[in-house]
Scaffold this active site. Structure first.
Site, short mmCIF file in Angstrom:
data_model
loop_
_atom_site.label_atom_id
_atom_site.label_comp_id
_atom_site.label_asym_id
_atom_site.label_seq_id
_atom_site.Cartn_x
_atom_site.Cartn_y
_atom_site.Cartn_z
N LYS A 1 -10.16 9.67 10.40
CA LYS A 1 -8.84 9.96 9.84
C LYS A 1 -8.71 11.48 9.65
O LYS A 1 -9.62 12.12 9.13
CB LYS A 1 -8.71 9.22 8.49
CG LYS A 1 -7.28 9.06 8.03
CD LYS A 1 -7.15 7.94 7.00
CE LYS A 1 -5.73 7.92 6.46
NZ LYS A 1 -5.44 6.76 5.63
N GLU B 1 -0.54 -7.56 -2.12
CA GLU B 1 0.33 -7.63 -3.30
C GLU B 1 0.41 -9.05 -3.85
O GLU B 1 0.46 -9.26 -5.06
CB GLU B 1 1.73 -7.12 -2.96
CG GLU B 1 1.84 -5.61 -2.74
CD GLU B 1 1.39 -5.13 -1.37
OE1 GLU B 1 1.08 -5.99 -0.51
OE2 GLU B 1 1.34 -3.91 -1.14
N ARG C 1 7.09 -8.43 -1.45
CA ARG C 1 6.17 -9.34 -0.81
C ARG C 1 5.61 -10.41 -1.75
O ARG C 1 5.14 -11.46 -1.32
CB ARG C 1 5.00 -8.52 -0.30
CG ARG C 1 4.66 -9.00 1.01
CD ARG C 1 3.69 -8.26 1.73
NE ARG C 1 4.35 -7.85 2.95
CZ ARG C 1 3.70 -7.36 3.95
NH1 ARG C 1 2.40 -7.21 3.89
NH2 ARG C 1 4.34 -7.02 5.03
C1 LIG Z 1 2.78 -4.15 2.06
C2 LIG Z 1 2.40 -2.69 1.95
N1 LIG Z 1 1.69 -2.27 0.88
C3 LIG Z 1 1.34 -0.97 0.77
C4 LIG Z 1 1.70 -0.07 1.73
C5 LIG Z 1 1.38 1.41 1.56
N2 LIG Z 1 0.47 1.89 2.59
C6 LIG Z 1 0.92 2.60 3.65
S1 LIG Z 1 -0.29 3.01 4.71
C7 LIG Z 1 -1.45 2.28 3.76
C8 LIG Z 1 -2.88 2.31 4.18
C9 LIG Z 1 -3.05 1.72 5.52
O1 LIG Z 1 -4.39 1.78 5.87
P1 LIG Z 1 -4.79 1.54 7.38
O2 LIG Z 1 -4.07 0.37 7.91
O3 LIG Z 1 -6.27 1.49 7.45
O4 LIG Z 1 -4.21 2.80 8.13
P2 LIG Z 1 -4.72 4.32 8.11
O5 LIG Z 1 -3.71 5.06 7.31
O6 LIG Z 1 -6.09 4.37 7.51
O7 LIG Z 1 -4.71 4.73 9.53
C10 LIG Z 1 -0.89 1.71 2.62
C11 LIG Z 1 -1.62 1.01 1.56
C12 LIG Z 1 2.44 -0.55 2.83
N3 LIG Z 1 2.86 0.27 3.80
N4 LIG Z 1 2.76 -1.85 2.91
#
Ligand SMILES: Cc1ncc(C[n+]2csc(CCOP(=O)(O)OP(=O)(O)O)c2C)c(N)n1
Length: 631
Positions: free
Chosen positions: A282, A367, A395
Site C-alpha cells: 500500500k 457493520e 448496511r
Molecule cells: C461498507 C463500508 N464500510 C466502510 C467503508 C470505508 N472504507 C473504505 S476503504 C476501506 C478499507 C478497504 O480495505 P481494502 O479492501 O483492503 O483496500 P485497500 O485500501 O487496503 O486497498 C474502508 C473500511 C466502506 N467503503 N464501505
C-alpha cells in the site's frame, strides 16, 4: 521528456508496449496520481498500490467488452487514467469534475458504481450469469482488497460463485491493510499463505498424489478422506478458496507486471471461478505513503517532497471530540464498550482502543455484525457504543431493527459523517439516517449543534434506556465564538435560542448555527425570526413546536438530511393535525435525489442549506403569506 502515457490510445495501446515501456507507464501513472491527489485530496495509498495490477488487467482484458469491477472503488485512479480520463484527472473529486469512485455515467469502462465495500464479487457474479444466459463471451474480473474481503457479502458471493462454477476472476489485492491494519482470522489466514507459500505448493502435490491412488472399495476411500483431512488441517494451512470451489493462483508479487499478465491470462484460459491472490504494498512508490499507509489512505492536500499534510483547520474534529468523550465516560463506567467497523481513526475511537483495548472491538468491515454483536453485549448488561458513518450504517438496518430495537436493547449509535460529506460524493453522503432511524419504534434520535452538545448527548445516551442514536456531520468543531452554552439535555425537548414573532425556524444539529446566521440576515430585512434548536429528531418537542408555530404563524424546518421522512415531515404532520389552516409551512433539507461530489459548502448552498439560502426561503414564506393576506 515527453510522457509515453500522453501519446497512448488507452487502454488498447497497452498491448503493443514492451515490458520496459509498461514499467515506464506505471511510473508516469504514479507521478500523475501523486501530483493530482496532493492538490485534490483522495485515496492515495490504495491507488498507488494497484498501479501494476491495473496496467496488467487492462493489458490482458479488452475493457469495456470485458468487465472490470473495483471493490469500494477508492483504488481505481490508475484504472481511470488507463481508460481515457487522463486529461480530466486533475479534476478528480472536484465539483463538476470526475468522481473519486467508479461511475457508470462517467465512462463505459466503469461497469458498476461502487463506494461501499465488499460488493464486487456479487456484482461480477451477476454480470457473468447475465453473460451466460445470453450466450455471450467476455471476461468478468473483480478486484477486492483483503480489508473488503472481511465484509460478509464477499463471503456470501464466494460461497455462491463456487457452487455455480461460472467463469469469473476474482483478484484478491492483499496489502495486509484495511484503512488500519486488517483484522480477524482471515487476516491471519492470508498472512500464513503469504509467509508459507511452500506449504500451499506441498498441499497441492499431496492432493494430486491422493487423487491418483486407485480407490478400491469403501475402506480405502475412507482412509484417503481421513488422510486428506489430517494433512489439510494439521500440516498445511487450509485452502479456503479451493474448498469453496475456486481455482487458487498465488500468492504472487502484485508489482511484477509479466507475472501478473501471465497469471491473468492463465485464469482466463482456465475458466470457472478463479481467485488470483496478489500481494501488494500500500502506498507503493511514494516513500511517505509506504512508511505510513494508514495516514495516506485518505488524504487532503499535501506537500509532495516532504509528505507533510497541508491541514486547513487545526482544531479538533467532532470525531476526535466524541472519541475523547467516550474514553472519559468509560473511565467511570466499566460497562461501556466501543465498537468500530474498520474505522478506528475516522470515528475517533482510536483513543478508546489505546485506553481500553479489552473493551474495544474493531470487527472489520462488518457493520451488520458490529450492530448485532453490540446487541449481544447489551443483552448481558454492557453498554455498547457503536460508531459508524451514516452511509455505512445503512448496511445494518435490519440489525438495528431486529437485533436491537425489537428487544429495546440499550445500544448507543454514534452516527458520524451525517449529512453531506463533500468530495467522496453520493455513495458516502449520509442523508438518509434521520429517515431510516426515525421510523424504528422505540428509537431515540438526536443531533448536536456543536462539540459541547455532542458530549452532552453522548452522556445523555449512555444514561438512558433503549436504543439511541446521535448524528453529527463531517466538520471541525464549531467556531468557539459561536458558543452559546449548552443547557442540560431533556428527553424529547428542544431549546428556543432566539425569540421572534414573524417566522419560526426549527433547525436540527448542523443547521442550527446557519439558521441563527439566517435570522441575523432576516433581522436586517426587518423580519423577526425565532430559532429553535430541535435537538431531537425523535421524539420531537411537540408542545414547543406548536407553541412557536401558533405564535409566528410561519414555520420553516431546516435539516441536513433527506426531506423525505426527515424532521420536517414530522413537524408538517404535527402542524397539519393540530394547527390546521393557521400555520404556513416550508421545509429545507437535502432533496430526494443523489447529490454529487464537491466541497461541502457548495453542496449545502445548492440545497439552500446556507445562511443565505435559509433566509431567502424564510423571506419567500413571509412574502407568500403577505400576498395571501392581501388577496
Ligand atoms: C461498507 C463500508 N464500510 C466502510 C467503508 C470505508 N472504507 C473504505 S476503504 C476501506 C478499507 C478497504 O480495505 P481494502 O479492501 O483492503 O483496500 P485497500 O485500501 O487496503 O486497498 C474502508 C473500511 C466502506 N467503503 N464501505
Amino acid at each position: 521528456m515527453a510522457r509515453l502515457l500522453d501519446g497512448l490510445d488507452l487502454p488498447k495501446g497497452l498491448r503493443h508496449l514492451t515490458l520496459g515501456q509498461l514499467q515506464q507507464v506505471a511510473g508516469e501513472i504514479r507521478e500523475e496520481i501523486i501530483g493530482t491527489v496532493s492538490e485534490t485530496g483522495g485515496h492515495l495509498a490504495s491507488s498507488l498500490g494497484v498501479v501494476e495490477l491495473a496496467l496488467s488487467i487492462h493489458t490482458v482484458l479488452d475493457s469495456p467488452n470485458d468487465k472490470v469491477i473495483w471493490d469500494v472503488g477508492h483504488q481505481a485512479y490508475a484504472h481511470k487514467i488507463l481508460t481515457g480520463r487522463l486529461s480530466e484527472f486533475s479534476s478528480l473529486r472536484q465539483y463538476g469534475g470526475i468522481s473519486g469512485f467508479p461511475r457508470t455515467d462517467e465512462s463505459p469502462h466503469d461497469v458498476y458504481n461502487t463506494g461501499h465495500s465488499s460488493t464486487s464479487i456479487s456484482v461480477a457474479l451477476g454480470i457473468a450469469k447475465a453473460r451466460d444466459l445470453r450466450n455471450e463471451n467476455y471476461s468478468v474480473l473483480a478486484v477486492i482488497g483483503d480489508g473488503s474481503l472481511t465484509g460478509g457479502m464477499a463471503f456470501e458471493a464466494l460461497n455462491h460463485a463456487g457452487q455455480l462454477g461460472t467463469d469469473i476472476i476474482v483478484v484478491l489485492n492483499d496489502n495486509e491493510m484495511s484503512i488500519s491494519r486488517n483484522v480477524g482470522g482471515l487476516a491471519s489466514y492470508l498472512s500464513r499463505i503469504r509467509t508459507e507459500p511452500h506449504l500451499l505448493r506441498a498441499r497441492r502435490r499431496i492432493d494430486r498424489i491422493i487423487k491418483n491412488i486407485p480407490i478400491i472399495g469403501k475402506d480405502v476411500s475412507e482412509s484417503v478422506r481421513k488422510l486428506k483431512g489430517s494433512l489439510k488441517y494439521l500440516v498445511i494451512p487450509s485452502m479456503l478458496f479451493e474448498d469453496l470451489g475456486f481455482t487458487y493462483l498465488g500468492p504472487l508479487d502484485g508489482h511484477d507486471i509479466p507475472l501478473l499478465i501471465r497469471t491473468i491470462q492463465q485464469a482466463k484460459a482456465k475458466g470457472g471461478p478463479v481467485l488470483i491472490h496478489v500481494v501488494t504494498k500500500k502506498g507503493k512508490g511514494y516513500p511517505p505513503a509506504e512508511a505510513d499507509p494508514r495516514a495516506f489512505h485518505g488524504v487532503g492536500k499535501f506537500h509532495v517532497p516532504s509528505g507533510k499534510m497541508l491541514a486547513s483547520n487545526s482544531s479538533k474534529s467532532l470525531s476526535e471530540i466524541f472519541g475523547e468523550a467516550v474514553v472519559r465516560a468509560a473511565s467511570k463506567d466499566p460497562r461501556i464498550i466501543a465498537i468500530t467497523a474498520a474505522m478506528p481513526d475516522g470515528t475517533g475511537l482510536n483513543a478508546f482502543m489505546k485506553a481500553y483495548p479489552n473493551r474495544f472491538f474493531d470487527v472489520g468491515i462488518a457493520e451488520q455484525h458490529a450492530v448485532t454483536m453490540a446487541g449481544g453485549l447489551a443483552s448481558q448488561g454492557f453498554i455498547p457504543v457503536v460508531a459508524i458513518y451514516s452511509t455505512f450504517l445503512q448496511r445494518a438496518y435490519d440489525q438495528i431493527v431486529h437485533d436491537i430495537a425489537l428487544q429495546g436493547l440499550h445500544v448507543v449509535f454514534a452516527v458520524d459523517r451525517a449529512g453531506l460529506v463533500g468530495e467522496d460524493g453520493p455513495t458516502h453522503h449520509g442523508n438518509l439516517d434521520i429517515a431510516f432511524l426515525r421510523s424504528i419504534p422505540g428509537m431515540t434520535v438526536m443531533a448536536p449543534v456543536d462539540d459541547d452538545e455532542l458530549v452532552s448527548m453522548l452522556d445523555f445516551a449512555l444514561n438512558m434506556e433503549g436504543p439511541c442514536a446521535f448524528r453529527y456531520p463531517r466538520s471541525s468543531a464549531m467556531d468557539k465564538r459561536k458558543k452559546r452554552g449548552c443547557p442540560p439535555i431533556e428527553y424529547g425537548r428542544g431549546v428556543l435560542l432566539e425569540d421572534g414573532k414573524d417566522i419560526a425556524i426549527i433547525a436540527l444539529g448542523s443547521m442550527v448555527y446557519p439558521s441563527l446566521d439566517a435570522a441575523a440576515i432576516l433581522r436586517r430585512e426587518g423580519v423577526s425570526a425565532a430559532v429553535l434548536n430541535a435537538r431531537f429528531a425523535k421524539p420531537v418537542d411537540e408542545s414547543l413546536i406548536l407553541e412557536i408555530s401558533r405564535e409566528c404563524k410561519k414555520v420553516l424546518v431546516v435539516e441536513e438530511a433527506s426531506v423525505v421522512g426527515g424532521l420536517g415531515s414530522e413537524v408538517a404532520d404535527i402542524i397539519s393535525k393540530k394547527a390546521q389552516g393557521k400555520v404556513e409551512f416550508a421545509h429545507l433539507g437535502i432533496p430526494d435525489d443523489f447529490v454529487t461530489h464537491g466541497p461541502r459548502e457548495i453542496l449545502l448552498a445548492e440545497c439552500g442549506l446556507s445562511p443565505m439560502g435559509i433566509s431567502e426561503t424564510a423571506l419567500r414564506l413571509c412574502s407568500r403569506c403577505q400576498a395571501l393576506l392581501k388577496v
